[in-house]
Design a protein around this motif. Structure first.
Motif, PDB file in Angstrom:
ATOM      1  N   UNK A 535     -14.791 -57.827   5.530  1.00 31.69           N
ATOM      2  CA  UNK A 535     -16.051 -57.316   5.006  1.00 31.69           C
ATOM      3  C   UNK A 535     -15.827 -56.328   3.865  1.00 31.69           C
ATOM      4  N   UNK A 536     -16.854 -56.199   3.045  1.00 33.29           N
ATOM      5  CA  UNK A 536     -16.790 -55.224   1.959  1.00 33.29           C
ATOM      6  C   UNK A 536     -16.791 -53.791   2.505  1.00 33.29           C
ATOM      7  N   UNK A 537     -17.359 -53.588   3.684  1.00 34.18           N
ATOM      8  CA  UNK A 537     -17.287 -52.269   4.314  1.00 34.18           C
ATOM      9  C   UNK A 537     -15.837 -51.919   4.631  1.00 34.18           C
ATOM     10  N   UNK A 538     -15.064 -52.895   5.126  1.00 34.06           N
ATOM     11  CA  UNK A 538     -13.645 -52.659   5.396  1.00 34.06           C
ATOM     12  C   UNK A 538     -12.908 -52.290   4.115  1.00 34.06           C
ATOM     13  N   UNK A 539     -13.246 -52.982   3.024  1.00 34.47           N
ATOM     14  CA  UNK A 539     -12.600 -52.685   1.741  1.00 34.47           C
ATOM     15  C   UNK A 539     -12.908 -51.266   1.291  1.00 34.47           C
ATOM     16  N   UNK A 540     -14.188 -50.854   1.387  1.00 31.14           N
ATOM     17  CA  UNK A 540     -14.563 -49.511   0.950  1.00 31.14           C
ATOM     18  C   UNK A 540     -13.912 -48.447   1.834  1.00 31.14           C
ATOM     19  N   UNK A 541     -13.899 -48.685   3.150  1.00 29.95           N
ATOM     20  CA  UNK A 541     -13.257 -47.733   4.066  1.00 29.95           C
ATOM     21  C   UNK A 541     -11.770 -47.603   3.749  1.00 29.95           C
ATOM     22  N   UNK A 542     -11.125 -48.709   3.417  1.00 31.03           N
ATOM     23  CA  UNK A 542      -9.697 -48.693   3.119  1.00 31.03           C
ATOM     24  C   UNK A 542      -9.420 -47.922   1.826  1.00 31.03           C
ATOM     25  N   UNK A 543     -10.278 -48.102   0.833  1.00 33.84           N
ATOM     26  CA  UNK A 543     -10.119 -47.396  -0.434  1.00 33.84           C
ATOM     27  C   UNK A 543     -10.274 -45.898  -0.232  1.00 33.84           C
ATOM     28  N   UNK A 544     -11.294 -45.509   0.537  1.00 33.35           N
ATOM     29  CA  UNK A 544     -11.534 -44.079   0.751  1.00 33.35           C
ATOM     30  C   UNK A 544     -10.461 -43.454   1.626  1.00 33.35           C
ATOM     31  N   UNK A 545     -10.026 -44.153   2.656  1.00 37.07           N
ATOM     32  CA  UNK A 545      -9.035 -43.599   3.578  1.00 37.07           C
ATOM     33  C   UNK A 545      -7.686 -43.386   2.903  1.00 37.07           C
ATOM     34  N   UNK A 546      -7.288 -44.355   2.043  1.00 31.46           N
ATOM     35  CA  UNK A 546      -5.975 -44.287   1.403  1.00 31.46           C
ATOM     36  C   UNK A 546      -6.012 -43.623   0.033  1.00 31.46           C
ATOM     37  N   UNK A 547      -7.247 -43.237  -0.393  1.00 36.39           N
ATOM     38  CA  UNK A 547      -7.421 -42.557  -1.684  1.00 36.39           C
ATOM     39  C   UNK A 547      -6.811 -43.387  -2.825  1.00 36.39           C
ATOM     40  N   UNK A 548      -7.219 -44.663  -2.865  1.00 38.10           N
ATOM     41  CA  UNK A 548      -6.760 -45.576  -3.911  1.00 38.10           C
ATOM     42  C   UNK A 548      -7.964 -46.102  -4.660  1.00 38.10           C
TER      43      UNK A 548
END
Length: 581
Positions: A535-548
C-alpha cells in the motif's frame, strides 16, 4: 444530449451491478474454499479433543486419592508447554489465541505459518481435555485463520484465480484469514451470522470492516453446515421461552450490563496481572503452564465447577439450578481459574470463561431481582443469557455480534432486543478496556485512510533512472543534474538490485577521488524496498520512519527494479484522490 447522458448513466449502473456479481462469484469460490477447510479444521479440533479427553479421564479415575486431581491439569500444562517450546515458542507471548489471530490479520497481512493451526489443535485439545479452565472458541478462530492462509497458498500455487477467472491480490490474503476465523467460530458456536459479524468487529475496539462481512458470511455458513453434518444442528444452549416487551426485564438487563462492565474490568485486571506475573517469572516458559495448571487444579478441589470449559454449568445456570451464594462464588472462582489456565501459557480462549462468568453474574442479579420484586413479570433465564452477552461484550468489545451469536446458539431470537440492551450497556460502560491487547482502536479511521487501500504501483514512477555498480561517484553527481533526483537504485550486470546511492554519498568523497571511485564502494547495501502490491500508506510510513526521500519498488523477489516512489509522488497523488472524492 440528454439521451447520451442517460445512456452513460445506465451503462455505469449496469457495470456496478455486474461488479457486484463478480465479487459474489469470487468470494463464493475463495471464501467457500476457506469455509470447507475451516470446517475441516474445526472437525479435526473436535475429534482430537474427543480422543484425548478419555485419556485424561482414565488417569483421573486411576488416582489413588481424588485430592490428587490437581496433577491432571498440571500434567496437561506440562505437555502444552513442551510442545509450544519445541514448535511454537512465540505462542507464550500472546495472552490468548484470539490475540494471535488478530496479530496475523493486522500485522502479517493474513499470512500464518503452516504449523500454527495444527500445533494449536494439539495444544488446545490437551489444555481442555486435562481440565483447563478455558474455551475452544478462540483456538478455533486461530485454527481457522491458519486454514485461511493455507487457502490463499492453494489459490496462488494452483493459479485458481486465473483458471476460474477472478482477481486475487495481496489484500485478499488478509480477507481469507478473516474468513478462516469466521469459519472456525461459526462451526463451534453453531452461529454463522453472528460469527461473521464477530470476526469483522473483534479486530477493533470501535467499529468493524463492513466490506468483509459478505466473504466472512459465506465462509462461516459453509463451515457451519459442514461441521453440523457431523456434530448435529442442535443449539449449543437450550433456552425455551418466548420474550415479549417488558419494561421490568429491560431494566434488569440494563443493570446487568452495567454490573457486567465492572466485573469485566475486574476480570481484565486479574487476567493480565496473572499473565504478566507468569511472563516475568524466572523459570523456563515451558514449565509455566504446568504451574498454572497445578494452581487451577488446587482451586478445583474447593470449587469443582470451574473445571474445564464449563458449558454444563452454564446450562445449569440457564435452567436455574444453582443457588445465589454459589453463583456469586463462581463469578470470582472462574475469573481466577481461567486466568491461571490461560495466563500461565495454556492453550485456550477467553470466550467460554467470559460467558460462564457472565451467566453466573446474570443468574445472581436475576435471582435477587425476582426476590425483591416477586410480583413482577420476569424471565430469569433471560437475565442469565443477558449476563453472558454483557460480560463478553464488555471485555471483547463486540456488542452486536455477541447478541446475535447468543440468539443463534440458543435458537431463541425473541431475546434480541434485551440482549442488545445488555451488550451495549456493558460495552459502553467498560470504556476502552479490552481483553485483546492486539485490537486496533478504530476501524472507521483505518478504513477511511485511502492510502491503505491503494497499491503503490499506481503511484510509482516506472522505468526509473538506475546506475551500474561501476558508475563513478562523479557520474552520480552529474545524474542528479540531468534527472532531478537525489538518489538512485544500483544494479549489477544481471540487472539485479544490489544497493542505493545518493548525492550525499558521492559528495562526501574528496573531489580528486570522485572520478575513480565506483558506486559499489559508497552505496548503501541495506536495501529499503517494497513490492508493487504494497500500500501507499506503507510506502509513506517507510519514508518517514527511515527519513529518506524515496522507496524502491521491485519484483516480489527483490531482484529487478520496477519503479521508484517519492514523498512528493505520494503527497500529489493523495491530493488528487481527496479532490476526486
Amino acid at each position: 444530449m440528454d439521451f447520451v447522458k442517460n445512456t452513460f448513466e445506465a451503462i455505469k449502473a449496469r457495470a456496478h451491478y455486474l461488479r457486484n456479481w463478480r465479487l459474489f462469484y469470487k468470494w463464493s469460490i475463495a471464501a467457500g474454499l476457506v469455509g470447507v477447510l475451516g470446517g475441516i479444521g474445526a472437525l479435526l479440533f473436535s475429534y482430537t479433543l474427543d480422543a484425548i479427553t478419555p485419556l485424561f479421564d482414565s488417569v483421573a479415575a486411576a488416582l489413588p486419592d481424588p485430592r490428587l486431581i490437581a496433577i491432571i491439569p498440571a500434567a496437561g500444562g506440562l505437555l502444552v508447554g513442551i510442545i509450544r517450546h519445541v514448535w511454537m515458542p512465540e505462542a507464550f507471548c500472546s495472552p490468548c489465541a484470539t490475540d494471535a489471530m488478530i496479530d496475523i490479520i493486522h500485522e502479517d497481512g493474513g499470512r500464518s505459518k503452516f504449523k500454527v493451526p495444527f500445533v494449536t489443535i494439539l495444544t488446545a485439545s490437551i489444555t481442555l481435555a486435562s481440565g483447563g479452565s478455558a474455551g475452544r472458541e478462540c483456538p478455533t478462530a486461530l485454527i481457522g485463520t491458519g486454514f485461511g492462509s493455507i487457502s490463499s497458498t492453494i489459490i496462488e500455487k494452483l493459479h485458481l484465480d486465473k483458471l476460474l477467472g477472478f482477481s486475487f491480490t495481496k489484500d485478499d490474503v488478509r480477507v481469507l484469514a478473516v474468513c478462516g476465523a469466521a469459519a472456525g467460530i461459526g462451526a463451534v458456536f453453531r452461529a454463522p451470522i453472528g460469527s461473521a459479524l464477530f470476526v469483522t468487529s473483534v479486530l477493533y475496539i470501535y467499529g468493524m470492516e463492513y466490506d468483509l462481512v459478505l466473504p466472512s458470511m459465506i465462509s462461516s455458513a459453509t463451515s457451519y453446515l459442514l461441521f453440523s453434518v457431523f456434530y448435529g444442528f442442535e443449539p449449543l444452549f437450550n433456552a425455551p421461552f418466548i420474550w415479549a416487551f417488558n419494561v421490568f426485564d429491560l431494566s434488569v438487563v440494563l443493570l446487568i450490563g452495567v454490573l457486567a462492565s465492572l466485573v469485566g474490568i475486574l476480570y481484565l485486571k486479574v487476567f493480565y496481572g496473572i499473565f504478566r506475573r507468569f511472563r516475568s517469572m524466572a523459570m523456563p516458559d515451558w514449565l509455566k503452564p504446568a504451574l498454572g495448571g497445578l494452581l487451577m487444579g488446587i482451586l478445583v478441589l474447593f470449587i469443582p465447577r470451574v473445571w474445564g470449559m464449563g458449558y454444563g454449568t452454564i446450562q445449569d445456570i440457564i435452567d436455574l439450578q444453582l443457588a445465589l451464594p454459589m453463583l456469586l462464588l463462581l463469578v470470582i472462582a472462574k475469573i481466577l481459574a481461567s486466568s491461571l489456565s490461560i495466563g500461565s501459557g495454556g492453550a485456550g480462549g477467553v470466550i467460554a470463561p467470559s460467558l460462564f462468568i457472565g451467566a453466573a453474574l446474570g443468574g445472581a442479579v436475576g435471582t435477587m431481582a425476582t426476590q425483591l420484586f416477586p410480583g413482577a413479570e420476569a424471565h430469569p433465564t433471560l437475565y442469565v443469557i443477558a449476563g453472558m452477552g454483557a460480560l463478553y461484550a464488555s471485555v471483547g468489545k463486540v456488542p452486536l455480534s455477541t447478541a446475535i451469536i447468543l440468539c443463534e446458539t440458543t435458537r431463541n431470537y425473541t431475546m434480541i432486543i434485551p440482549l442488545i440492551v445488555a451488550t451495549t450497556a456493558g460495552f459502553l460502560a467498560s470504556g476502552t478496556s479490552t481483553i485483546y491487547e492486539s485490537q486496533h482502536a478504530d476501524a472507521t479511521r483505518e478504513t477511511a485512510d485511502i492510502l491503505r487501500r491503494v497499491p503503490v504501483e499506481r503511484v510509482m514512477a516506472k522505468d526509473p533512472f538506475v546506475l551500474r555498480e561501476d558508475t563513478s561517484a562523479q557520474d552520480v553527481l552529474r545524474a542528479v543534474g540531468t534527472s532531478g533526483h537525489h538518489g538512485f537504485p544500483v544494479v549489477n550486470d544481471d540487472d539485479h538490485l544490489v544497493g542505493v546511492v545518493s548525492w550525499t554519498d558521492a559528495r562526501a568523497l574528496p573531489y580528486e577521488e570522485r572520478a575513480t571511485t565506483p558506486v559499489s564502494e559508497i552505496m548503501t547495501r541495506e536495501l529499503i524496498w517494497l513490492r508493487p502490491t504494497d500500500s501507499t500508506r506503507t510506502a509513506l510510513d517507510m519514508i518517514e520512519h527511515n527519513k529518506i526521500g524515496r522507496v524502491i519498488i521491485a519484483e516480489p523477489d527483490g531482484k529487478r527494479v520496477l519503479g521508484v516512489v517519492t514523498r512528493a509522488d505520494l503527497i500529489n497523488a493523495y491530493s488528487e484522490w481527496i479532490s476526486a472524492t
